[in-house]
Design an enzyme around this catalytic site. Structure first.
Site, PDB file in Angstrom:
ATOM      1  N   ILE A 114      17.400  10.922  13.867  1.00  0.00           N
ATOM      2  CA  ILE A 114      17.104  11.948  12.853  1.00  0.00           C
ATOM      3  C   ILE A 114      17.295  11.417  11.438  1.00  0.00           C
ATOM      4  O   ILE A 114      16.847  12.034  10.469  1.00  0.00           O
ATOM      5  CB  ILE A 114      17.974  13.204  13.084  1.00  0.00           C
ATOM      6  CG1 ILE A 114      17.333  14.452  12.456  1.00  0.00           C
ATOM      7  CG2 ILE A 114      19.393  13.001  12.556  1.00  0.00           C
ATOM      8  CD1 ILE A 114      16.050  14.863  13.104  1.00  0.00           C
ATOM      9  N   HIS A 163      15.730   9.101  10.251  1.00  0.00           N
ATOM     10  CA  HIS A 163      14.367   8.848   9.770  1.00  0.00           C
ATOM     11  C   HIS A 163      13.781  10.207   9.380  1.00  0.00           C
ATOM     12  O   HIS A 163      13.290  10.953  10.220  1.00  0.00           O
ATOM     13  CB  HIS A 163      13.538   8.174  10.864  1.00  0.00           C
ATOM     14  CG  HIS A 163      14.066   6.828  11.245  1.00  0.00           C
ATOM     15  ND1 HIS A 163      13.630   5.667  10.666  1.00  0.00           N
ATOM     16  CD2 HIS A 163      15.033   6.469  12.134  1.00  0.00           C
ATOM     17  CE1 HIS A 163      14.285   4.635  11.185  1.00  0.00           C
ATOM     18  NE2 HIS A 163      15.148   5.101  12.076  1.00  0.00           N
ATOM     19  N   ARG A 164      13.838  10.510   8.115  1.00  0.00           N
ATOM     20  CA  ARG A 164      13.579  11.870   7.638  1.00  0.00           C
ATOM     21  C   ARG A 164      12.125  12.091   7.238  1.00  0.00           C
ATOM     22  O   ARG A 164      11.815  12.901   6.380  1.00  0.00           O
ATOM     23  CB  ARG A 164      14.502  12.164   6.452  1.00  0.00           C
ATOM     24  CG  ARG A 164      15.982  12.139   6.825  1.00  0.00           C
ATOM     25  CD  ARG A 164      16.882  12.071   5.613  1.00  0.00           C
ATOM     26  NE  ARG A 164      16.741  10.785   4.940  1.00  0.00           N
ATOM     27  CZ  ARG A 164      17.340  10.478   3.786  1.00  0.00           C
ATOM     28  NH1 ARG A 164      18.090  11.370   3.181  1.00  0.00           N
ATOM     29  NH2 ARG A 164      17.171   9.290   3.244  1.00  0.00           N
ATOM     30  N   GLU A 167      14.078  20.871  17.654  1.00  0.00           N
ATOM     31  CA  GLU A 167      14.940  20.489  18.761  1.00  0.00           C
ATOM     32  C   GLU A 167      15.280  21.685  19.640  1.00  0.00           C
ATOM     33  O   GLU A 167      15.373  22.824  19.171  1.00  0.00           O
ATOM     34  CB  GLU A 167      16.239  19.865  18.226  1.00  0.00           C
ATOM     35  CG  GLU A 167      17.147  19.308  19.308  1.00  0.00           C
ATOM     36  CD  GLU A 167      18.367  18.581  18.745  1.00  0.00           C
ATOM     37  OE1 GLU A 167      19.170  18.080  19.556  1.00  0.00           O
ATOM     38  OE2 GLU A 167      18.514  18.518  17.506  1.00  0.00           O
ATOM     39  N   ARG A 182      28.954  25.099  22.833  1.00  0.00           N
ATOM     40  CA  ARG A 182      28.297  23.778  22.821  1.00  0.00           C
ATOM     41  C   ARG A 182      29.120  22.711  22.107  1.00  0.00           C
ATOM     42  O   ARG A 182      28.911  21.524  22.328  1.00  0.00           O
ATOM     43  CB  ARG A 182      26.923  23.888  22.153  1.00  0.00           C
ATOM     44  CG  ARG A 182      26.993  24.304  20.691  1.00  0.00           C
ATOM     45  CD  ARG A 182      25.625  24.399  20.060  1.00  0.00           C
ATOM     46  NE  ARG A 182      25.699  24.957  18.711  1.00  0.00           N
ATOM     47  CZ  ARG A 182      24.679  24.983  17.861  1.00  0.00           C
ATOM     48  NH1 ARG A 182      23.515  24.479  18.203  1.00  0.00           N
ATOM     49  NH2 ARG A 182      24.819  25.528  16.661  1.00  0.00           N
ATOM     50  N   LEU A 207       1.227   7.898  11.265  1.00  0.00           N
ATOM     51  CA  LEU A 207       1.297   6.531  11.758  1.00  0.00           C
ATOM     52  C   LEU A 207       2.069   5.615  10.812  1.00  0.00           C
ATOM     53  O   LEU A 207       2.808   4.734  11.267  1.00  0.00           O
ATOM     54  CB  LEU A 207      -0.120   5.988  11.977  1.00  0.00           C
ATOM     55  CG  LEU A 207      -0.227   4.558  12.509  1.00  0.00           C
ATOM     56  CD1 LEU A 207       0.466   4.410  13.856  1.00  0.00           C
ATOM     57  CD2 LEU A 207      -1.690   4.135  12.605  1.00  0.00           C
ATOM     58  N   HIS A 245       7.043   2.388  10.505  1.00  0.00           N
ATOM     59  CA  HIS A 245       8.304   2.044   9.844  1.00  0.00           C
ATOM     60  C   HIS A 245       9.473   2.260  10.803  1.00  0.00           C
ATOM     61  O   HIS A 245      10.377   1.415  10.902  1.00  0.00           O
ATOM     62  CB  HIS A 245       8.491   2.889   8.589  1.00  0.00           C
ATOM     63  CG  HIS A 245       9.788   2.642   7.881  1.00  0.00           C
ATOM     64  ND1 HIS A 245      10.082   1.461   7.241  1.00  0.00           N
ATOM     65  CD2 HIS A 245      10.899   3.416   7.743  1.00  0.00           C
ATOM     66  CE1 HIS A 245      11.294   1.512   6.724  1.00  0.00           C
ATOM     67  NE2 HIS A 245      11.820   2.690   7.024  1.00  0.00           N
ATOM     68  N   ARG A 296      13.544   0.139  14.766  1.00  0.00           N
ATOM     69  CA  ARG A 296      14.185   0.503  16.031  1.00  0.00           C
ATOM     70  C   ARG A 296      13.696  -0.310  17.229  1.00  0.00           C
ATOM     71  O   ARG A 296      14.364  -0.317  18.259  1.00  0.00           O
ATOM     72  CB  ARG A 296      13.992   1.999  16.294  1.00  0.00           C
ATOM     73  CG  ARG A 296      14.602   2.894  15.223  1.00  0.00           C
ATOM     74  CD  ARG A 296      16.070   2.612  15.011  1.00  0.00           C
ATOM     75  NE  ARG A 296      16.670   3.558  14.060  1.00  0.00           N
ATOM     76  CZ  ARG A 296      17.947   3.587  13.726  1.00  0.00           C
ATOM     77  NH1 ARG A 296      18.786   2.696  14.246  1.00  0.00           N
ATOM     78  NH2 ARG A 296      18.401   4.468  12.857  1.00  0.00           N
TER      79      ARG A 296
END
Length: 301
Positions: free
Chosen positions: A111, A113-114, A120, A196, A213, A218, A223
């Site tokens: 996450i 990577h904004r 979710e 939780r 894309l 990126h 990753r």
């Protein structure tokens, strides 16, 4: 297991229904639509929807730059030019929506990577399944002595078994208490949004992740790298295979210039020029720190 029988039936139904369209499609991506690609012990990646293909990248570039691209005679050459010169907006014309099932601790890395749209699975409204990521024994490693973020040698023997036992027992115990807290038999039951917080970070969550894309590449550059944490890297590697089928020209250029290429600083480039002239360059006369020099040498070796 990654998919329940109900999910498999739903996917089979989706794949069996053809929908006529006038929009551009990618045969490679059509083959991936809805199919769940297993990752880790209970996770998966599947494509829910997509927009664009290699031709869409070129179309956008030619609109953007007009006559300046007339000398580029084919789409592959144009895409390689755009990748080589770090253009971004033509690649943003393609988008993909993934459905991903992943451990919570991987999701918290992801996450960061904004540059995507994310929705979710909500543990405020629904009860999470009893599914936890338990590493394979060869992925149990000690802390690296040279990298604060990395792994060192693999654990073995009784130590590895002890760690696996802790992971399995702690996850099961936490989930048992989670279920007991939200139970409504003979008690009010704690709200799901509070219960939780007792769950471990290796429990699985799910989300829809929609990204263009440019930003996807990126993400993959960082990753899918060998230095990335294994648990997120295997997701990135699975997505790399999907992207290679979706936009083969763009992925080949990405693999060449980003995954397989290297970026040198001004100082590093100067050192390389000196080496090519026959000069002996060492860390002491390079102008680099020990860390920079180590990375520079690794790039050349």
């Amino acid at each position: 297991m990654p998919l329940s029988p109900e999910q498999e039936a739903e996917i089979a139904e989706q794949r069996s229904t053809a929908r006529p369209t006038l929009r551009a499609t990618s045969p490679g991506m059509e083959a991936h639509l809805y199919t769940a690609h297993p990752v880790l012990d209970h996770g998966f990646v599947r494509v829910v929807d997509y927009m664009g293909d290699d031709a869409a990248i070129c179309q956008a570039a030619r609109v953007s730059y007009g006559r300046g691209t007339k000398s580029v005679s084919n789409d592959e050459g144009l895409i390689r030019y755009l990748m080589r010169h770090w253009h971004s907006t033509p690649f943003e014309m393609c988008e993909v929506k993934f459905h991903v099932k992943l451990p919570v601790f991987v999701a918290r890395q992801w996450i960061r990577h904004r540059t995507a749209n994310v929705n979710e699975y909500s543990a405020r409204y629904s009860i999470l399944d009893r599914e936890f990521y338990i590493p394979e024994p060869d992925q149990l490693a000690a802390q690296s002595v040279i990298n604060n973020q990395g792994r060192g040698a693999a654990l073995s023997g009784e130590e590895a078994q002890r760690v696996l036992r802790f992971l399995q027992d702690d996850a099961s115990r936490a989930y048992d208490h989670y279920q007991e807290m939200i139970s409504t038999e003979g008690q009010q039951g704690l709200a799901r949004e509070l219960a939780r917080m007792n769950l471990p970070a290796n429990i699985y969550t799910q989300w829809y992740w929609k990204v263009d894309l440019h930003n996807l590449l990126h993400f993959l550059r960082l990753r899918a790298d060998s230095h990335a944490q294994y648990e997120i890297r295997v997701y990135a590697e699975t997505m790399c295979r999907i992207v290679a089928d979706w936009v083969p020209f763009a992925y080949a250029a990405f693999e060449d210039y980003r995954l397989g290429g290297a970026t040198l600083s001004k100082t590093a480039l100067d050192c390389l020029r000196r080496m090519l002239k026959g000069e002996e360059v060492t860390q002491e006369n390079s102008g680099m720190s020990k860390g920079e020099w180590r990375e520079f040498r690794a790039t050349l070796d």
